[in-house]
Design a protein around this motif. Sequence first.
Motif, mmCIF file in Angstrom:
data_model
loop_
_atom_site.group_PDB
_atom_site.id
_atom_site.type_symbol
_atom_site.label_atom_id
_atom_site.label_comp_id
_atom_site.label_asym_id
_atom_site.label_seq_id
_atom_site.Cartn_x
_atom_site.Cartn_y
_atom_site.Cartn_z
ATOM 1 N N ASP A 117 4.653 46.443 61.771
ATOM 2 C CA ASP A 117 4.713 45.188 61.030
ATOM 3 C C ASP A 117 3.604 45.219 59.992
ATOM 4 O O ASP A 117 2.431 45.007 60.301
ATOM 5 C CB ASP A 117 4.521 43.995 61.972
ATOM 6 C CG ASP A 117 4.673 42.649 61.259
ATOM 7 O OD1 ASP A 117 4.805 42.644 60.023
ATOM 8 O OD2 ASP A 117 4.670 41.611 61.947
ATOM 9 N N LEU A 118 3.980 45.506 58.746
ATOM 10 C CA LEU A 118 3.012 45.681 57.662
ATOM 11 C C LEU A 118 3.094 44.528 56.659
ATOM 12 O O LEU A 118 2.746 44.682 55.486
ATOM 13 C CB LEU A 118 3.264 47.013 56.953
ATOM 14 C CG LEU A 118 3.214 48.252 57.850
ATOM 15 C CD1 LEU A 118 3.703 49.482 57.089
ATOM 16 C CD2 LEU A 118 1.800 48.487 58.369
ATOM 17 N N THR A 119 3.529 43.367 57.113
ATOM 18 C CA THR A 119 3.715 42.202 56.250
ATOM 19 C C THR A 119 2.507 41.972 55.348
ATOM 20 O O THR A 119 1.366 41.917 55.814
ATOM 21 C CB THR A 119 3.955 40.938 57.102
ATOM 22 O OG1 THR A 119 5.124 41.127 57.901
ATOM 23 C CG2 THR A 119 4.147 39.719 56.218
ATOM 24 N N GLY A 120 2.781 41.838 54.035
ATOM 25 C CA GLY A 120 1.726 41.519 53.081
ATOM 26 C C GLY A 120 0.787 42.655 52.748
ATOM 27 O O GLY A 120 -0.223 42.449 52.069
ATOM 28 N N SER A 121 1.093 43.865 53.183
ATOM 29 C CA SER A 121 0.191 44.998 52.943
ATOM 30 C C SER A 121 0.354 45.556 51.534
ATOM 31 O O SER A 121 1.358 45.336 50.865
ATOM 32 C CB SER A 121 0.437 46.108 53.975
ATOM 33 O OG SER A 121 0.093 45.680 55.271
ATOM 34 N N SER A 122 -0.666 46.281 51.106
ATOM 35 C CA SER A 122 -0.675 46.849 49.763
ATOM 36 C C SER A 122 -0.870 48.359 49.827
ATOM 37 O O SER A 122 -1.839 48.847 50.415
ATOM 38 C CB SER A 122 -1.800 46.219 48.934
ATOM 39 O OG SER A 122 -1.849 46.789 47.638
ATOM 40 N N CYS A 141 5.272 43.165 50.798
ATOM 41 C CA CYS A 141 4.397 44.312 50.552
ATOM 42 C C CYS A 141 4.451 44.728 49.083
ATOM 43 O O CYS A 141 5.466 44.574 48.412
ATOM 44 C CB CYS A 141 4.810 45.502 51.423
ATOM 45 S SG CYS A 141 4.315 45.342 53.153
ATOM 46 N N ASN A 142 3.348 45.287 48.616
ATOM 47 C CA ASN A 142 3.263 45.790 47.256
ATOM 48 C C ASN A 142 3.103 47.301 47.304
ATOM 49 O O ASN A 142 2.099 47.810 47.815
ATOM 50 C CB ASN A 142 2.072 45.150 46.532
ATOM 51 C CG ASN A 142 1.964 45.621 45.088
ATOM 52 O OD1 ASN A 142 2.967 45.958 44.463
ATOM 53 N ND2 ASN A 142 0.756 45.653 44.561
ATOM 54 N N LEU A 143 4.112 48.019 46.792
ATOM 55 C CA LEU A 143 4.084 49.478 46.782
ATOM 56 C C LEU A 143 4.052 49.923 45.324
ATOM 57 O O LEU A 143 5.083 49.980 44.657
ATOM 58 C CB LEU A 143 5.296 50.053 47.522
ATOM 59 C CG LEU A 143 5.345 49.731 49.028
ATOM 60 C CD1 LEU A 143 6.172 48.461 49.269
ATOM 61 C CD2 LEU A 143 5.957 50.881 49.807
ATOM 62 N N SER A 144 2.857 50.210 44.832
ATOM 63 C CA SER A 144 2.661 50.451 43.407
ATOM 64 C C SER A 144 2.042 51.818 43.149
ATOM 65 O O SER A 144 1.102 52.234 43.839
ATOM 66 C CB SER A 144 1.753 49.349 42.831
ATOM 67 O OG SER A 144 1.476 49.570 41.472
ATOM 68 N N ALA A 145 2.577 52.500 42.119
ATOM 69 C CA ALA A 145 2.052 53.800 41.702
ATOM 70 C C ALA A 145 1.961 54.780 42.870
ATOM 71 O O ALA A 145 0.926 55.406 43.113
ATOM 72 C CB ALA A 145 0.687 53.643 41.029
ATOM 73 N N LEU A 146 3.073 54.896 43.601
ATOM 74 C CA LEU A 146 3.098 55.749 44.784
ATOM 75 C C LEU A 146 4.038 56.929 44.602
ATOM 76 O O LEU A 146 5.000 56.858 43.842
ATOM 77 C CB LEU A 146 3.576 54.951 46.007
ATOM 78 C CG LEU A 146 2.800 53.710 46.412
ATOM 79 C CD1 LEU A 146 3.475 53.051 47.600
ATOM 80 C CD2 LEU A 146 1.357 54.048 46.734
ATOM 81 N N ASP A 147 3.769 57.972 45.353
ATOM 82 C CA ASP A 147 4.738 59.053 45.497
ATOM 83 C C ASP A 147 5.387 58.882 46.860
ATOM 84 O O ASP A 147 4.780 59.167 47.890
ATOM 85 C CB ASP A 147 4.055 60.418 45.406
ATOM 86 C CG ASP A 147 5.064 61.565 45.362
ATOM 87 O OD1 ASP A 147 6.266 61.303 45.624
ATOM 88 O OD2 ASP A 147 4.659 62.703 45.075
ATOM 89 N N LEU A 148 6.612 58.348 46.856
ATOM 90 C CA LEU A 148 7.365 58.099 48.079
ATOM 91 C C LEU A 148 8.513 59.098 48.231
ATOM 92 O O LEU A 148 9.505 58.818 48.904
ATOM 93 C CB LEU A 148 7.919 56.670 48.073
ATOM 94 C CG LEU A 148 6.902 55.552 48.333
ATOM 95 C CD1 LEU A 148 7.435 54.217 47.837
ATOM 96 C CD2 LEU A 148 6.568 55.466 49.813
ATOM 97 N N SER A 149 8.364 60.241 47.628
ATOM 98 C CA SER A 149 9.413 61.252 47.688
ATOM 99 C C SER A 149 9.761 61.592 49.132
ATOM 100 O O SER A 149 8.879 61.815 49.966
ATOM 101 C CB SER A 149 8.960 62.532 46.971
ATOM 102 O OG SER A 149 8.706 62.270 45.608
ATOM 103 N N HIS A 150 11.071 61.560 49.416
ATOM 104 C CA HIS A 150 11.602 61.933 50.731
ATOM 105 C C HIS A 150 11.081 61.029 51.868
ATOM 106 O O HIS A 150 11.134 61.427 53.033
ATOM 107 C CB HIS A 150 11.307 63.401 51.036
ATOM 108 C CG HIS A 150 11.879 64.342 50.018
ATOM 109 N ND1 HIS A 150 13.234 64.629 49.947
ATOM 110 C CD2 HIS A 150 11.297 65.021 48.996
ATOM 111 C CE1 HIS A 150 13.442 65.461 48.936
ATOM 112 N NE2 HIS A 150 12.289 65.713 48.345
#
Length: 287
Positions: A117-122, A141-150
């Motif tokens: 449960d990562l509610t509100g995580s950055s 959640c805020n997922l910004s400027a990430l490498d989420l490959s695979h």
Amino acid sequence: MNEKLTNYLNGVFAPYDGVKSVTELKADLLADLQERFQELKAEGKDDETAFEITIESIGDIEQTVQEVANLSRSLERQVVTNFSASNLASSDFAGVIAHKGQFKGSALHGSDFSGADLTGSSFKGSDVRQANFDGANLTDCNLSALDLSHASFNKTILVRTNFSSSMLDGAKFIGVKMTDVKLNMTYLSKTIFENCIFDGVEFNSSALGGLCFDGQTFIGVKFDKSALNEVSFRGATLKNVSFPTSSWSKKYFRIIKTICFDGAFIDKLTYASLKGMGAELSKVTVI
């Protein structure tokens, strides 16, 4: 009788074993109660009477203990949920509760967040390649400027989640309902979607070229300033879906003609909009 006082407090404090502040409270309270009990005995009270008066003197101790435990746990969570600038590759976060956690500039390659449960995580500026978010709660959640490959998102909870300036090459979204999710300047051309529902989702300035949306459901979705060349919506359901209309260049009309809607189910308003832009709709069903 001291043993009776100890047993009484052990019963009250049992649900909060391991909470440091509660353990300290228990020790202090036991010392006070023993002192009060001895005072009552010195006044001539028998053991049972002294015990009852001693217990009554502390009032609603169960509520006090619960409040102390809740505050302590809240503070402990705040301490342990800041994982910024950390090397956490292949870490085990499965099933954890980390509200408003900070994962900025961290190495999280191959980490397991399944069921967390990562509610509100950055998550910002981190390497999250091949991470497992299956069944995780990523609400707000805020997922910004990430490498989420695979990375894997199997039945992940995505509500008001913000994906921004991120790479999702080869990432898999399976059995996911996205609600009010925003994908801003995100690379999605090689992302895999299976059995997904997009409800109130906004694709803004994102790369979708060649993406397969076959069989997916879109409700109230906006495709704003996003590359849509060769995108496939075969067998998909589209209701109240908005495609960009601000660009009227010949190049834009050519792109619209490359989108495949064969076998799609489209509501009348969306159908009319696409028809006006020259989309190929001869094999769709209007609903």
